[in-house]
Design a protein around this motif. Structure first.
Motif, PDB file in Angstrom:
ATOM      1  N   GLY A  12      53.610  60.174 103.748  1.00 29.94           N
ATOM      2  CA  GLY A  12      54.165  60.007 102.413  1.00 29.94           C
ATOM      3  C   GLY A  12      53.833  58.659 101.796  1.00 29.94           C
ATOM      4  N   ASP A  13      54.643  58.261 100.799  1.00 24.31           N
ATOM      5  CA  ASP A  13      54.373  57.034 100.045  1.00 24.31           C
ATOM      6  C   ASP A  13      54.413  55.785 100.909  1.00 24.31           C
ATOM      7  N   HIS A  16      51.310  53.810 101.792  1.00 27.70           N
ATOM      8  CA  HIS A  16      50.708  52.986 100.736  1.00 27.70           C
ATOM      9  C   HIS A  16      51.514  51.711 100.510  1.00 27.70           C
ATOM     10  N   ALA A  17      52.831  51.794 100.699  1.00 30.67           N
ATOM     11  CA  ALA A  17      53.676  50.614 100.518  1.00 30.67           C
ATOM     12  C   ALA A  17      53.616  49.675 101.711  1.00 30.67           C
ATOM     13  N   SER A  54      50.055  65.868  95.716  1.00 31.10           N
ATOM     14  CA  SER A  54      51.226  65.072  95.338  1.00 31.10           C
ATOM     15  C   SER A  54      50.850  63.920  94.421  1.00 31.10           C
ATOM     16  N   TYR A  56      48.234  61.947  94.636  1.00 32.41           N
ATOM     17  CA  TYR A  56      47.578  60.816  95.293  1.00 32.41           C
ATOM     18  C   TYR A  56      46.110  60.664  94.882  1.00 32.41           C
ATOM     19  N   LYS A  59      43.518  58.066  96.408  1.00 29.84           N
ATOM     20  CA  LYS A  59      44.294  57.195  97.294  1.00 29.84           C
ATOM     21  C   LYS A  59      44.381  57.780  98.699  1.00 29.84           C
TER      22      LYS A  59
END
Length: 213
Positions: A12-13, A16-17, A54, A56, A59
């Motif tokens: 999930g996100d 990237h974080a 989603s 992305y 990315k």
């Protein structure tokens, strides 16, 4: 009444974080692959489900590149693949086709749409094809009209639903039924909870197309 309501993205996100988590993900992927690298029950490794989804887009490319890299380092006896699913993601789709040992793909369209995807894939690669997601009754992707075409083209296939259950995949993606009642037309799945077919004619088609010659 919500389709696949328990589904979550992984990683999930957060990947990237907190990109340092890539190390933990590498350990996990390599451990699973190495453990089952010679297990005859494993048909192939689908290393990344629908990269770019989603929202992305590209990315997803760094992680897609990494999972193939990790897979090649482990070098399991089974083939590696990542399913092509969205032609608008040109860079990702090209990478998936070039780096997959066996080409897997997703298509929930009607027979004409599905045949167009087969024709396109066959112009891009000579590798074997397996359809790893299909069958959406509300979109006219059915066992009766898709399976014969796949068999004609010698394309392997599987659908991901069997018995109506807690994943709620009898409900369509975009049309939840808040009171949980049964939809007039099931989106997916083959059997009711008691083991009886949702549609006997579908079971008959599956048996007829998959029986030994």
């Amino acid at each position: 009444g919500v389709h696949n309501s328990g589904w979550v993205r992984d990683p999930g996100d957060l990947i990237h974080a907190e990109p340092e988590l890539i190390g933990l993900l590498e350990q996990y992927v390599k451990d699973i692959m190495a453990t089952f690298a010679d297990d005859s029950r494993i048909v192939l490794w689908d290393v990344y489900n629908e990269p770019g989804n989603s929202g992305y887009g590209n990315k997803s490319m760094p992680l897609l590149e990494k999972v193939f890299e990790w897979g090649r380092e482990v070098n399991p006896s089974q083939p590696l693949s990542a399913g092509v699913w969205n032609w608008s993601l040109e860079e990702l789709s090209r990478f998936q086709i070039e780096n997959s040992d066996v080409i897997t793909y997703h298509n929930y369209g009607d027979p004409e749409n599905h045949r167009e995807m087969i024709d396109t894939l066959k112009t891009l690669t000579a590798k074997p094809l397996i359809c790893t997601e299909y069958m959406a009754r509300t979109q006219h992707s059915l066992f009766g009209n898709i399976m014969p075409m796949l068999k004609e083209h010698q394309i392997g296939a599987y659908n991901w639903g069997l018995v109506s259950g807690k994943t709620n995949t009898i409900y369509a993606w975009s049309t939840p039924i808040p009171d949980g009642s049964e939809p007039e037309l099931w989106f997916h799945d083959i059997f009711r909870k008691d083991g009886t077919p949702y549609r006997q004619e579908e079971v008959d088609v599956i048996r007829q197309l998959t029986e030994n010659p």
